[in-house]
Design a protein around this motif. Structure first.
Motif, short mmCIF file in Angstrom:
data_model
loop_
_atom_site.label_atom_id
_atom_site.label_comp_id
_atom_site.label_asym_id
_atom_site.label_seq_id
_atom_site.Cartn_x
_atom_site.Cartn_y
_atom_site.Cartn_z
N SER A 277 1.17 16.75 -1.86
CA SER A 277 0.21 16.10 -2.76
C SER A 277 0.11 14.61 -2.41
O SER A 277 1.10 13.98 -2.07
N LYS A 278 -1.09 14.08 -2.53
CA LYS A 278 -1.30 12.70 -2.09
C LYS A 278 -2.25 11.96 -3.02
O LYS A 278 -3.02 12.57 -3.77
N ILE A 279 -2.15 10.63 -2.92
CA ILE A 279 -3.01 9.75 -3.71
C ILE A 279 -3.82 8.90 -2.74
O ILE A 279 -3.27 8.35 -1.78
N LEU A 280 -5.11 8.80 -2.99
CA LEU A 280 -5.99 7.91 -2.23
C LEU A 280 -6.52 6.85 -3.17
O LEU A 280 -7.10 7.18 -4.22
N LEU A 281 -6.30 5.58 -2.83
CA LEU A 281 -6.75 4.48 -3.69
C LEU A 281 -7.84 3.67 -3.00
O LEU A 281 -7.85 3.56 -1.77
N THR A 282 -8.70 3.08 -3.77
CA THR A 282 -9.57 2.01 -3.27
C THR A 282 -9.27 0.75 -4.08
O THR A 282 -9.12 0.83 -5.30
N THR A 283 -9.15 -0.36 -3.40
CA THR A 283 -8.79 -1.61 -4.08
C THR A 283 -9.21 -2.80 -3.24
O THR A 283 -9.39 -2.68 -2.02
N ARG A 284 -9.36 -3.92 -3.89
CA ARG A 284 -9.65 -5.16 -3.16
C ARG A 284 -8.38 -5.91 -2.82
O ARG A 284 -8.43 -6.92 -2.13
N MET A 285 -7.25 -5.44 -3.30
CA MET A 285 -6.05 -6.26 -3.30
C MET A 285 -4.91 -5.63 -2.52
O MET A 285 -4.48 -4.51 -2.81
N ASN A 286 -4.40 -6.37 -1.54
CA ASN A 286 -3.23 -5.91 -0.79
C ASN A 286 -2.03 -5.73 -1.71
O ASN A 286 -1.15 -4.90 -1.45
N SER A 287 -1.98 -6.53 -2.75
CA SER A 287 -0.84 -6.47 -3.67
C SER A 287 -0.78 -5.12 -4.39
O SER A 287 0.30 -4.66 -4.78
N VAL A 288 -1.92 -4.45 -4.58
CA VAL A 288 -1.93 -3.12 -5.18
C VAL A 288 -1.24 -2.13 -4.24
O VAL A 288 -0.48 -1.25 -4.68
N VAL A 289 -1.49 -2.27 -2.94
CA VAL A 289 -0.86 -1.38 -1.95
C VAL A 289 0.65 -1.50 -2.05
O VAL A 289 1.37 -0.49 -2.06
N GLU A 290 1.14 -2.73 -2.12
CA GLU A 290 2.58 -2.97 -2.21
C GLU A 290 3.16 -2.38 -3.50
O GLU A 290 4.22 -1.77 -3.50
N ARG A 291 2.43 -2.60 -4.61
CA ARG A 291 2.92 -2.10 -5.89
C ARG A 291 3.02 -0.58 -5.90
O ARG A 291 4.04 -0.02 -6.31
N VAL A 292 1.99 0.11 -5.42
CA VAL A 292 1.99 1.58 -5.44
C VAL A 292 3.08 2.13 -4.51
O VAL A 292 3.78 3.09 -4.85
N ALA A 293 3.24 1.51 -3.34
CA ALA A 293 4.28 1.97 -2.40
C ALA A 293 5.67 1.82 -3.02
O ALA A 293 6.53 2.70 -2.86
N ASN A 294 5.88 0.73 -3.74
CA ASN A 294 7.17 0.52 -4.38
C ASN A 294 7.41 1.52 -5.50
O ASN A 294 8.52 2.06 -5.65
N VAL A 295 6.38 1.79 -6.27
CA VAL A 295 6.53 2.72 -7.39
C VAL A 295 6.78 4.14 -6.89
O VAL A 295 7.64 4.86 -7.41
N LEU A 296 6.05 4.55 -5.86
CA LEU A 296 6.20 5.90 -5.33
C LEU A 296 7.35 6.02 -4.34
O LEU A 296 7.69 7.12 -3.90
N GLN A 297 7.91 4.84 -3.96
CA GLN A 297 8.99 4.81 -2.96
C GLN A 297 8.55 5.49 -1.67
O GLN A 297 9.24 6.34 -1.10
N CYS A 298 7.36 5.12 -1.23
CA CYS A 298 6.82 5.68 0.00
C CYS A 298 6.39 4.56 0.94
O CYS A 298 6.40 3.38 0.57
N LYS A 299 6.02 4.91 2.13
CA LYS A 299 5.60 3.94 3.14
C LYS A 299 4.26 3.32 2.75
O LYS A 299 3.42 3.98 2.14
N ARG A 300 4.08 2.03 3.09
CA ARG A 300 2.79 1.37 2.84
C ARG A 300 1.78 1.86 3.86
O ARG A 300 1.85 1.52 5.03
N GLU A 301 0.85 2.67 3.42
CA GLU A 301 -0.20 3.19 4.30
C GLU A 301 -1.54 2.68 3.77
O GLU A 301 -1.89 2.94 2.62
N PHE A 302 -2.29 1.99 4.64
CA PHE A 302 -3.57 1.47 4.16
C PHE A 302 -4.51 1.22 5.34
O PHE A 302 -4.08 1.13 6.49
N LEU A 303 -5.77 1.13 5.02
CA LEU A 303 -6.80 0.77 6.00
C LEU A 303 -7.54 -0.45 5.46
O LEU A 303 -8.08 -0.40 4.36
#
Length: 1256
Positions: free
Chosen positions: A338-364
């Motif tokens: 199962s996976k989550i796909l996000l859209t955001t303007r903010m790199n800080s959201v990527v960091e927050r979600v990766a920390n919460v899910l304890q997963c690798k920072r994956e982004f484009l």
């Protein structure tokens, strides 16, 4: 709206300082209550009222808040009053600094507040010394109080207005309207997606591949959720891309459930959970009045045993970690994969979600569309329902409009549709000349979308964002450069009890803006250093201009532009500086000054009393004496535009009266006389002093205790220059100490007190070259220059000791990431370097006593150099052995230069990306290893499982005969892109089926390897993936061998052939359909350029040393005597060594395509054939003649080159005169000319209209 011009916090800081000063006067001076008490009470009351209104306005503002003229007028009045108060307080500090400097007071306390509790009576008496001066001081304070009092006087009426405009109900209504407009769904709103195929494929591949711990046939019911984010500024198409991904068949087949949730700015866990359930088709009625626990239980039941994809669109929240934890808690019950796909303007959201899910920072990181795709999208909307070929003029205007939109798809659709509604050239040109965001058509869509990012910022960051609007578009900022300008202009206000430095606060601001995607970060390589540069997207620049109207402005070459009197921050380029004379509120002025305007600008400076930052580029500072009266100045940058050979500009002595100065930058040919240097230590508030040619000449620099950078402190034996000057410079972050041989003892070295400098990041220790005597003291001396453990970068040069310093240990250098040891010629052993856990970059140069490098791990389960990424060994002529085990698990780049005695290298890790070897005695290349250790106990050192080597360069390695052993490890080269082999005289062959093992090869250079050329290319074929190919020889490259090795290189863009003596004609053009750049050198028998015209993409041609071609060209009729027909070629840049080559077909038929023409060998050229120039009269922008030693004249027809901007003539001693040049000229450079020509150019007046003229 002027709202954000005065943030509540900024206004409060200024007023508090003024109150503090007045209280000090009353409390310590014994003044009568009536003297200042009334002012204090009025200030306190005004402050309370002003802060109340600002708090309401700032709290109630939304992105759709309409402008209110009454409130705007009050805010402008408030800004002026706050600025006046700031100036008064600032002037008090200035006079105290001045008196301390005149009295030689070395104990003046530093800091932004300057100890305002000091006795006010002593302060006043010391400064003024008479009743008239005291009266003037009181009047200045009273005037400032009166201005603030007037602002606060209408506070009750204004508060009622503000309460109506910004009450909670109005705000809630606005926010609901915005939220409804921003609501999205997974349903496609378009039939196709333009230019995002690559991005879509990458994300679909990530979504549908098993996670690293999940086998293809995974059946577990509960698994870890991973996330991928699409990041980018508003309008780039993040949501559209996510919609197309959701509808992709592979995605629909892979997931059991696809949920779409539009998050927006309202991060309410219960509402978002309900949205997920609604997306899972749970009836909303079943969710009413249920608690969070109940609805999450329902969600859990619906996710168990299902592999789901959750799309969270338009995510803004990056700080509510507890809420994020609550939101994702039930998601962990989904099936593995199962996976989550996000859209955001903010790199800080990527960091927050990766920390919460304890997963690798994956982004484009989504950027603007490529030009071709963007133009297709733009034209599709702009010419909808019309034939574009029937609107040639509109098409050209449309291309110019599209260029301003920075590849933003939303802007293409909106503006394209707007243009489509009126196919009128006059209307299109109006759109072209407007700021897109000022257009009424953009108000309700793209403008609102972009303003959301701006509105989301705290007001303290909004001003920093607006400030950047004064610079030209695409300006790249180095981090410290921008932070220093913000602080110098007074944008960053430091509260009285704030302990962090202004630079630290500014860095936090800049990081925040980058995380919010308001800046893009570019990595720029400077030699071996990598620096981050910040650049703003064109549309965000437009937004910054829109929201800063009346406050910030940039003007380039428009002398008629009216500048509003309210402007605070201004950038001027090539305009008359008289236009700034009436700008009494000006705080920032960045100006490029024409040489004719120096005196005019000096007069204008008399009226700019509030200036905080001045950045000036000019060729003469001699008459700018008014600079010394800008007593509020914090930041002064002076850059000389003079070229070498001209007399340098003298810095005004009056600069040393600017006691508030915190930053000084001098660039170019600016001289400082001795008396000015002697007084510079009086500028006790200096934090940054960039004077590259003068730093070591400033005496008593130890008085500058706020100094943060001192790159070139040179120790001398005389007073004022000894090492003890460094003792109290506790704020230093960068320090370079030279002349260490002038320290008389190790005890004296300890007086530098380096170990106490906890802020020091970068340290360089340098002894002089070719010194004699005193070598025995270097070891104890260096031992006593021990730095603090916080140090990050260390350089040691010309150290004459045999051993390393006692502090070069893992404990003392625990935070060091970069070490450079250079010319330490007696140092024999470096055993401890491998123990430095944080070390990333190591550079050893000219360490001639080092014969052996043996680096091993010191404990079980560890590696030597566990963090090292780049290693460079150069000029190590006696190095014979480089050995070790369990090393470099993260190494990315290895460069070895001039190590002729080194015969072998240790095994290298798979993380290695780049290997460069130059003048090394290797007999074979090293092996690659899967792991830094074969020992299972060293699993922590394991290298990446994905081989990374992409670049191999081997030059001047005479003992190397084959690449077989290295290249047979083909499983390690899936990413291999570049191979350079040059001057390896004994290299005889490449392995069999060589290129078949390099499926990704893009760039190949084989140069001056005679034995390799003689044996030919293995398997007779270059790889079809090549984009750049260079072949060099000393004339022994056979054209027949070359022809056999060339397949159809459909990707080739660059081809260079040097020294193919048997080549009489060019290879067939059909082999290179994408070729854009062609270099032909020293092909002596080449007699034809036929085929060039068949290269459709060719825009750059270089021809040199083709003797036969030159002979034939001299037999051709002169240009202009025969009729010509266009070739269809679109050459842009042409470099030739003989002018006669312009007569050869197809070069004689180039009509108005060439923009740059260079004749690189003009030794036999006495005059120019003007027809060769006139055939490109409408396109030629730059013309150069190199080695023009025989040139006697230029044709009068130069005047007809209507587009010419730059003319360069190198080494022209016989040239006596220059004809008139076209008005388009911007730069004229003539070197090696006669005194007669120089006098003619400078005295004739014919070239005064050219902005830049250099004649030497």
């Amino acid at each position: 709206m002027a709202l954000a011009l005065v943030a509540e916090s900024a206004a409060s800081v200024v007023i508090e300082k003024l109150i503090s000063t007045a209280v000090s006067y009353v409390g310590t001076c014994g003044a009568r209550p009536s003297a200042m008490q009334d002012e204090i009470q009025r200030l306190q009351l005004a402050s309370l009222r002003i802060r109340t209104i600002l708090a309401v306005v700032e709290g109630g503002q939304t992105v759709t808040t309409k402008q209110n003229n009454v409130l705007d007028a009050w805010l402008w009045q408030l800004r002026d009053a706050v600025d006046q108060a700031d100036d008064v307080h600032d002037e008090m500090e200035y006079y105290e600094l001045k008196k301390a400097a005149q009295a030689g007071d070395n104990k003046v306390k530093q800091g932004s507040a300057l100890n305002l509790k000091r006795k006010f009576a002593d302060f006043a008496n010391n400064i003024f010394g008479n009743d008239d001066a005291l009266t003037r001081l009181r009047e200045a304070v009273r005037e400032a109080v009166k201005a603030l009092d007037n602002v606060a006087a209408i506070s009750e009426v204004l508060l009622q207005l503000v309460s109506q405009l910004y009450n909670s109900d109005v705000k809630r209504q606005h926010e609901d309207e915005i939220r409804n407009a921003r609501e999205t769904s997974s349903f496609l709103t378009e039939d196709t997606i333009c230019g995002r195929d690559t991005e879509k494929e990458r994300i679909v591949e990530w979504l549908t591949k098993p996670t690293s711990d999940e086998p293809e046939n995974a059946s577990a019911t509960v698994g870890k959720v991973s996330a991928f984010a699409i990041v980018g500024m508003g309008g780039l198409g993040k949501t559209t891309l996510a919609q197309f991904i959701c509808r992709d068949e592979k995605v629909r087949e892979f997931f059991d459930l696809v949920l779409w949730v539009c998050v927006s700015d309202q991060f309410d866990v219960a509402k978002l959970t309900k949205k997920m359930l609604e997306a899972a088709e749970i009836d909303e009625k079943d969710l009413r009045d249920k608690s969070l626990n109940a609805i999450q239980e329902i969600l859990k039941k619906n996710l168990i045993s299902k592999k789901f994809l959750l799309v969270l669109d338009d995510v803004w929240n990056d700080d509510k970690i507890l809420e994020w934890n609550k939101l994702v808690a039930p998601l962990k019950w989904g099936k593995k994969g199962s996976k989550i796909l996000l859209t955001t303007r903010m790199n800080s959201v990527v960091e927050r979600v990766a920390n919460v899910l304890q997963c690798k920072r994956e982004f484009l990181k989504l950027s603007g569309l490529e030009k071709v795709n963007f133009m297709h999208l733009f034209n599709m909307h702009a010419f909808a329902g019309a034939n574009i070929d029937n609107h040639v003029n509109l098409k050209l205007i449309g291309e110019q409009i599209a260029e301003k939109l920075g590849g933003c798809p939303l802007a293409a659709k909106i503006l394209g549709g707007c243009l489509n509604s009126c196919m009128d050239e006059k209307y299109w040109r109006r759109i072209l000349n407007e700021n897109f965001l000022n257009l009424q058509e953009s108000e309700d869509n793209i403008r609102m979308i972009l303003r959301l990012s701006y509105h989301d910022l705290p007001t303290s960051l909004q001003i920093c964002f607006r400030y950047c609007s004064i610079f030209p578009k695409n300006r790249e900022f180095e981090k410290n450069e921008l932070i220093n300008m913000w602080t110098g202009s007074g944008l960053i206000k430091k509260p009285m009890h704030e302990r962090r430095s202004l630079e630290d606060i500014g860095e936090e601001y800049l990081n925040h803006l980058a995380r919010k995607s308001l800046f893009d970060i570019k990595i720029i390589k400077h030699g071996y250093d990598h620096k981050q540069h910040y650049v703003m997207h064109d549309l965000l620049h437009d937004l910054a201009q829109l929201v800063s109207s009346g406050e910030c402005l940039g003007v380039e070459g428009d002398g008629s532009r009216q500048i509003p009197k309210t402007i605070c921050h201004l950038y001027l380029n090539r305009v008359n500086p008289h236009m700034v004379s009436n700008l009494k509120n000006l705080c920032t002025l960045i100006i490029h000054l024409n040489k004719d305007y120096v005196l005019v600008f000096n007069e204008a400076l008399k009226k700019l009393k509030s200036l905080r930052l001045l950045q000036l580029t000019a060729d003469n500072y001699k008459f700018l004496i008014e600079v010394g009266n800008l007593i509020h100045l914090r930041y002064l940058s002076l850059s000389s535009s003079l070229s070498m050979g001209n007399e340098g500009s003298i810095l005004p002595q009056s600069m040393c009266r600017l006691y508030h100065l915190e930053v000084i930058k001098l660039q170019g040919r600016i001289e400082i006389d001795d008396s000015t240097l002697d007084r510079m230590s009086n500028l006790v508030k200096l934090r940054l002093l960039h004077t590259p040619n003068h730093m070591d000449k400033i005496p008593w620099i130890g008085k500058l205790t706020s100094l943060q950078e001192l790159d070139n402190f040179r120790v001398r034996e005389e007073c004022g220059y000894k090492i003890d000057q460094l003792k109290n410079l506790q704020n230093l972050r960068k320090l370079g100490i030279g002349g260490l041989e002038n320290i008389r003892s190790s005890e004296e070295a300890a007086e530098a007190n380096l170990i106490e400098k906890k802020n020091l990041d970068k340290l360089s220790l340098v002894w002089s070259t070719n010194r004699s005597g005193g070598l025995e003291v270097d070891e104890p001396l260096l031992d006593n220059l021990r730095p603090h453990t916080n140090l990050k970068e260390l350089g040691i040069v010309e150290y004459a000791g045999v051993r390393s310093p006692c502090w070069m240990t893992a404990t003392s250098l625990s935070n060091v990431t970069d070490i450079k040891l250079r010319f330490c010629k007696r140092c024999e052993d470096l055993p401890t370097l491998g123990q430095l856990r944080s070390l990333k970059f190591l550079n050893l140069h000219s360490m001639k006593a080092v014969k052996k490098l043996l680096w091993c791990s010191t404990s079980v389960g560890s590696c030597a150099f566990p963090s090292l990424q780049e290693l460079r060994l150069s000029d190590m002529r006696n190095l014979e052995s480089f050995e070790g085990e369990h090393m470099f698990p993260l190494l990315k780049k290895l460069e070895i230069d001039v190590c002729p005695s080194l015969k072998s290298l240790p095994a290298l890790p798979l993380t290695l990306n780049e290997l460069r070897i130059f003048m090394v005695g290797l007999t074979s290349l090293p092996t690659m290893q899967q792991d830094c250790s074969s020992d299972k106990g060293r699993a922590s050192c394991s290298s990446s499982s994905h081989p990374a080597l992409s670049h191999l360069s081997i030059c001047e390695c005479p003992n190397l005969t084959s690449l077989d052993g290295f290249m047979l490890q083909q499983q390690y080269f899936p990413a291999f892109k570049c191979l350079f082999t040059r001057r390896c005289e004994n290299l005889r062959h490449l392995p069999g089926k060589f290129f078949q093992k390099l499926p990704s090869l893009e760039e190949l250079l084989i140069g001056l390897c005679p034995n390799l050329m003689a044996h030919g290319i293995p398997d007779n074929r270059f790889p079809e993936t090549l984009e750049r190919l260079t072949l060099e020889s000393n004339g022994d490259l056979e054209f027949s061998l070359l022809e056999e090795s060339l397949p159809k290189l459909t990707a080739l863009q660059y081809l260079a052939i040097d020294g193919c003596a048997s080549m009489t004609s060019l290879p067939p053009a059909e082999l290179f359909p994408q070729l854009s750049e062609l270099h032909i050198s020293n092909c002596k028998e080449l007699s034809s350029l036929d085929g060039l015209q068949a290269l459709p993409s060719l825009n750059y041609l270089y021809i040199e040393g083709c003797d036969k071609l030159i002979e034939l060209s001299l037999l051709q009729p002169p240009l202009g005597l025969t009729s010509t027909s266009p070739t269809g070629m679109e050459l842009v840049i042409l470099e030739i060594d003989r002018q006669a080559l312009l007569r050869v077909e197809p070069l004689r038929n180039l009509n108005n395509s060439v923009t740059e023409l260079r004749i690189i060998d003009g030794t036999e050229l006495t005059s120019l054939d003007d027809q060769g120039l006139l055939q490109n009269r409408n396109s030629l922008r730059s013309f150069a003649i190199i080695k023009a030693s025989s040139l006697e004249s230029l044709p009068t027809s130069m005047m007809d080159l209507q587009a010419l901007c730059e003319l360069f003539i190198d080494d022209a001693p016989l040239l006596r005169t220059i004809p008139e040049l076209p008005t388009s000229m911007e730069y004229l450079s003539i070197t090696g000319c006669s005194a007669e020509l120089k006098e003619y150019i400078e005295g004739s007046g014919k070239f005064a209209n050219i902005p830049r003229v250099e004649v030497t």
